[in-house]
Design a protein around this motif. Structure first.
Motif, mmCIF file in Angstrom:
data_model
loop_
_atom_site.group_PDB
_atom_site.id
_atom_site.type_symbol
_atom_site.label_atom_id
_atom_site.label_comp_id
_atom_site.label_asym_id
_atom_site.label_seq_id
_atom_site.Cartn_x
_atom_site.Cartn_y
_atom_site.Cartn_z
ATOM 1 N N ARG A 21 0.817 -1.205 0.000
ATOM 2 C CA ARG A 21 0.000 0.000 0.000
ATOM 3 C C ARG A 21 0.856 1.262 0.000
ATOM 4 O O ARG A 21 2.041 1.233 0.299
ATOM 5 N N ILE A 22 0.200 2.356 -0.306
ATOM 6 C CA ILE A 22 0.857 3.659 -0.355
ATOM 7 C C ILE A 22 -0.036 4.655 0.370
ATOM 8 O O ILE A 22 -1.273 4.591 0.260
ATOM 9 N N ASN A 23 0.547 5.536 1.169
ATOM 10 C CA ASN A 23 -0.231 6.634 1.742
ATOM 11 C C ASN A 23 0.426 7.954 1.358
ATOM 12 O O ASN A 23 1.623 8.007 1.079
ATOM 13 N N TYR A 24 -0.355 9.010 1.340
ATOM 14 C CA TYR A 24 0.141 10.318 0.912
ATOM 15 C C TYR A 24 -0.843 11.378 1.374
ATOM 16 O O TYR A 24 -1.888 11.066 1.977
ATOM 17 N N ILE A 25 -0.523 12.644 1.100
ATOM 18 C CA ILE A 25 -1.358 13.742 1.557
ATOM 19 C C ILE A 25 -1.737 14.649 0.396
ATOM 20 O O ILE A 25 -1.131 14.608 -0.670
ATOM 21 N N ALA A 26 -2.767 15.458 0.611
ATOM 22 C CA ALA A 26 -3.013 16.575 -0.293
ATOM 23 C C ALA A 26 -1.836 17.529 -0.163
ATOM 24 O O ALA A 26 -1.324 17.746 0.934
ATOM 25 N N ALA A 27 -1.399 18.082 -1.274
ATOM 26 C CA ALA A 27 -0.201 18.921 -1.250
ATOM 27 C C ALA A 27 -0.356 20.122 -0.325
ATOM 28 O O ALA A 27 0.636 20.630 0.204
ATOM 29 N N ASP A 28 -1.595 20.553 -0.077
ATOM 30 C CA ASP A 28 -1.821 21.667 0.856
ATOM 31 C C ASP A 28 -2.080 21.180 2.278
ATOM 32 O O ASP A 28 -2.460 21.963 3.147
ATOM 33 N N LYS A 29 -1.903 19.882 2.513
ATOM 34 C CA LYS A 29 -2.022 19.243 3.825
ATOM 35 C C LYS A 29 -3.451 19.254 4.370
ATOM 36 O O LYS A 29 -3.665 19.122 5.579
ATOM 37 N N SER A 30 -4.422 19.366 3.492
ATOM 38 C CA SER A 30 -5.818 19.419 3.933
ATOM 39 C C SER A 30 -6.448 18.039 4.084
ATOM 40 O O SER A 30 -7.521 17.916 4.687
ATOM 41 N N ALA A 31 -5.814 16.994 3.555
ATOM 42 C CA ALA A 31 -6.404 15.650 3.618
ATOM 43 C C ALA A 31 -5.313 14.612 3.445
ATOM 44 O O ALA A 31 -4.213 14.912 2.968
ATOM 45 N N LEU A 32 -5.632 13.372 3.840
ATOM 46 C CA LEU A 32 -4.699 12.250 3.728
ATOM 47 C C LEU A 32 -5.402 11.103 3.020
ATOM 48 O O LEU A 32 -6.612 10.902 3.178
ATOM 49 N N PHE A 33 -4.619 10.295 2.276
ATOM 50 C CA PHE A 33 -5.194 9.245 1.446
ATOM 51 C C PHE A 33 -4.314 7.999 1.457
ATOM 52 O O PHE A 33 -3.157 8.049 1.857
ATOM 53 N N TRP A 34 -4.889 6.892 0.995
ATOM 54 C CA TRP A 34 -4.096 5.680 0.777
ATOM 55 C C TRP A 34 -4.698 4.902 -0.394
ATOM 56 O O TRP A 34 -5.857 5.092 -0.758
ATOM 57 N N ARG A 35 -3.887 4.015 -0.965
ATOM 58 C CA ARG A 35 -4.331 3.103 -2.017
ATOM 59 C C ARG A 35 -3.626 1.768 -1.834
ATOM 60 O O ARG A 35 -2.534 1.712 -1.277
ATOM 61 N N LYS A 36 -4.241 0.720 -2.312
ATOM 62 C CA LYS A 36 -3.558 -0.570 -2.375
ATOM 63 C C LYS A 36 -3.255 -0.883 -3.827
ATOM 64 O O LYS A 36 -3.980 -0.460 -4.746
ATOM 65 N N MET A 37 -2.186 -1.624 -4.050
ATOM 66 C CA MET A 37 -1.695 -1.820 -5.399
ATOM 67 C C MET A 37 -2.621 -2.681 -6.254
ATOM 68 O O MET A 37 -2.604 -2.576 -7.473
ATOM 69 N N SER A 38 -3.437 -3.510 -5.631
ATOM 70 C CA SER A 38 -4.384 -4.305 -6.419
ATOM 71 C C SER A 38 -5.496 -3.434 -7.002
ATOM 72 O O SER A 38 -6.178 -3.841 -7.940
ATOM 73 N N LYS A 39 -5.680 -2.230 -6.434
ATOM 74 C CA LYS A 39 -6.648 -1.271 -6.961
ATOM 75 C C LYS A 39 -5.986 0.114 -6.931
ATOM 76 O O LYS A 39 -6.464 1.031 -6.274
ATOM 77 N N SER A 40 -4.899 0.240 -7.672
ATOM 78 C CA SER A 40 -4.078 1.444 -7.567
ATOM 79 C C SER A 40 -4.765 2.695 -8.085
ATOM 80 O O SER A 40 -4.316 3.811 -7.807
ATOM 81 N N SER A 41 -5.862 2.538 -8.828
ATOM 82 C CA SER A 41 -6.580 3.717 -9.323
ATOM 83 C C SER A 41 -7.635 4.214 -8.336
ATOM 84 O O SER A 41 -8.250 5.255 -8.563
ATOM 85 N N THR A 42 -7.840 3.466 -7.237
ATOM 86 C CA THR A 42 -8.877 3.829 -6.270
ATOM 87 C C THR A 42 -8.250 4.508 -5.058
ATOM 88 O O THR A 42 -7.458 3.910 -4.336
ATOM 89 N N GLU A 43 -8.611 5.747 -4.844
ATOM 90 C CA GLU A 43 -8.091 6.517 -3.725
ATOM 91 C C GLU A 43 -9.069 6.440 -2.557
ATOM 92 O O GLU A 43 -10.271 6.630 -2.721
ATOM 93 N N VAL A 44 -8.516 6.175 -1.360
ATOM 94 C CA VAL A 44 -9.327 6.113 -0.145
ATOM 95 C C VAL A 44 -8.912 7.261 0.776
ATOM 96 O O VAL A 44 -7.728 7.429 1.062
ATOM 97 N N THR A 45 -9.882 8.024 1.219
ATOM 98 C CA THR A 45 -9.596 9.128 2.136
ATOM 99 C C THR A 45 -9.468 8.602 3.562
ATOM 100 O O THR A 45 -10.317 7.848 4.029
ATOM 101 N N MET A 46 -8.393 8.986 4.227
ATOM 102 C CA MET A 46 -8.232 8.602 5.628
ATOM 103 C C MET A 46 -9.016 9.581 6.507
ATOM 104 O O MET A 46 -8.879 10.798 6.336
ATOM 105 N N PRO A 47 -9.811 9.067 7.452
ATOM 106 C CA PRO A 47 -10.661 9.948 8.272
ATOM 107 C C PRO A 47 -9.901 10.562 9.447
ATOM 108 O O PRO A 47 -10.377 10.561 10.593
ATOM 109 N N ILE A 48 -8.725 11.112 9.169
ATOM 110 C CA ILE A 48 -7.901 11.633 10.261
ATOM 111 C C ILE A 48 -7.415 13.054 9.993
ATOM 112 O O ILE A 48 -6.546 13.550 10.699
ATOM 113 N N SER A 49 -7.989 13.717 8.995
ATOM 114 C CA SER A 49 -7.511 15.056 8.657
ATOM 115 C C SER A 49 -7.816 16.064 9.763
ATOM 116 O O SER A 49 -7.179 17.116 9.839
ATOM 117 N N ASP A 50 -8.790 15.740 10.644
ATOM 118 C CA ASP A 50 -9.064 16.614 11.779
ATOM 119 C C ASP A 50 -8.050 16.420 12.909
ATOM 120 O O ASP A 50 -8.008 17.202 13.856
#
Length: 424
Positions: A181-210
């Motif tokens: 898997r891969i995790n990353y952030i919005a470049a302005d640090k407003s949100a965080l995301f992850w994806r798994k390689m079996s579905k690399s085109s699907t972005e999942v928002t992490m519910p921790i931006s607050d």
């Protein structure tokens, strides 16, 4: 994932030089026991990251026969390079790191605070990094997530679909994972995301931006969890604590609750405790490292409890860039120790130290102690060679009025003296 977002503030060269002379006068015993610093290269190789051989297990056939004894970095001109670490000697080949050019228009560390990272998995290694849209002005909106994969003997770059405006990816670190898997952030640090390689085109928002802007987040090896620092918005103290987020279940767990602010976190399997998971974090404005283990209380309930408090030398009272590795059945935390409370303050000489996590052993040890040549030591990384664990780092001459950015002194390593890996 390195915390490199704090501002730099130049100091007067005379003060820095004086501190360089005084820094280690209090550890004469360490001088005789410490192995010398070894220069790997005179070249500037910023924020280099090692592939999985750094854990002391060489796989010569991995990555199309290029092995897993590699390192990657993005140069100041945005070119992403991969080169080799000699597993037997610890040398870089080629010395300047310009082995294979993987991609261009990638983001140097100064742009978003981090360079390329490795992703481990059962199918081999991948490199994940921030890449700008080709030909576009470099900005937060044109940043996107790049990934290089070994295909037919060559590193092949690509861009994750629909990743515009994203930055600072980090890949999971489990050599046996069939779906890394891969995790990353919005470049302005407003949100965080992850994806798994079996579905690399699907972005999942992490519910921790607050809770966090994502500066300090790391995969927990052997799991699909991320450990990070953050604070609950309803906490009137706004004190940062340590949390985990599970990408499988979506569960968020708060691990610490006291009134002392936390900085960063690493969780790993500790061989000292039958491979139980433990973690450490910095506290008290980076003047302590706290090691936590789940310990049963008088009610029989296990809670994360501080089992060891690590403090730095009096004249180097601040920790920076601590990391952990395991070797021959023990855990070791290595770190920069600094006289300055400003991250990456390049005017003061800094040093490196190492410690175990056993609360019954006082084994804090300075790894560097050369006071004849004041130097700033930055961003240490471990690599367990055939000779044992080496700590690699960038070194520079401190900032002066004449050299406001300091002077590059190349990449160095110091042998920890812990000995060669023991086969089981």
């Amino acid at each position: 994932m390195n915390d490199k977002s704090s501002p730099r503030r130049p100091r007067q060269a005379g003060v820095a030089a004086a501190l360089g002379v005084a820094c280690l006068a209090f550890v004469p015993a360490a001088r005789a026991a410490t192995l010398p610093e070894v220069q790997v290269t005179k070249a500037a190789i910023p924020d280099f990251e090692f592939d999985s051989a750094r854990n002391g297990k060489l796989c010569a056939s991995c990555n199309g026969g290029q092995s897993n004894s590699l390192f990657a970095f993005t140069a100041a001109d945005g070119k992403l390079w991969v080169a080799t670490v000699d597993f037997q000697t610890g040398a870089f080949y080629p010395p300047d790191g310009h082995g294979v050019l993987v991609d261009t228009e990638t983001a140097p560390v100064v742009d978003f605070g981090n360079g390329p990272e490795w992703m481990s998995g059962a199918s081999g290694s991948r490199i994940v990094y921030t890449r700008y849209k080709s030909g576009a002005t470099h900005s937060e909106s044109t940043a996107q997530i790049g990934m290089a994969t070994m295909l037919n003997g060559s590193w092949t770059p690509s861009v994750l679909a629909n990743s515009a405006g994203r930055a600072t990816p980090d890949g999971s670190k489990d050599d046996t994972d069939t779906d890394p898997r891969i995790n990353y952030i919005a470049a302005d640090k407003s949100a965080l995301f992850w994806r798994k390689m079996s579905k690399s085109s699907t972005e999942v928002t992490m519910p921790i931006s607050d809770l966090t802007g994502g500066n300090s987040r790391r995969w927990v090896p052997g799991t699909r969890k991320i450990i990070f620092q953050g604070h609950v918005a309803t906490d009137p103290r706004l004190v940062d604590q340590v949390f985990t987020y599970d990408t499988d279940s979506g569960a968020v767990e708060q691990l610490t609750f006291d009134k002392v602010g936390k900085y960063g976190g690493f969780m790993w399997k500790a061989p000292e405790y039958n491979n139980e998971y433990v973690f450490f974090t910095m506290a008290d404005f980076r003047r302590k490292i706290l090691v936590y283990r789940k310990v049963a209380g008088t009610d029989g309930v296990k809670r994360w409890t501080v089992t060891k408090t690590i403090t730095p030398p009096t004249q180097l009272p601040f920790f920076w860039s601590p990391e952990v590795f395991t070797h021959n059945g023990r855990s070791y935390i290595f770190t920069v120790v600094s006289p300055s409370n400003k991250f990456w303050d390049k005017a003061y000489p800094t040093h490196l130290a190492i410690t175990g996590i056993d609360p019954l052993k006082q084994n804090f040890k300075m790894l560097t102690n050369d006071t004849t040549k004041p130097r700033v030591r930055l961003d240490p990384e471990y690599f367990i060679t055939a000779k044992g664990p080496f700590i690699y780092y960038n070194r520079m001459v401190p900032v002066t009025d004449k050299y406001p950015e300091g002077v590059n002194d190349g990449v160095w390593y110091v042998d920890t003296g812990l000995g060669a890996p023991v086969s089981k």
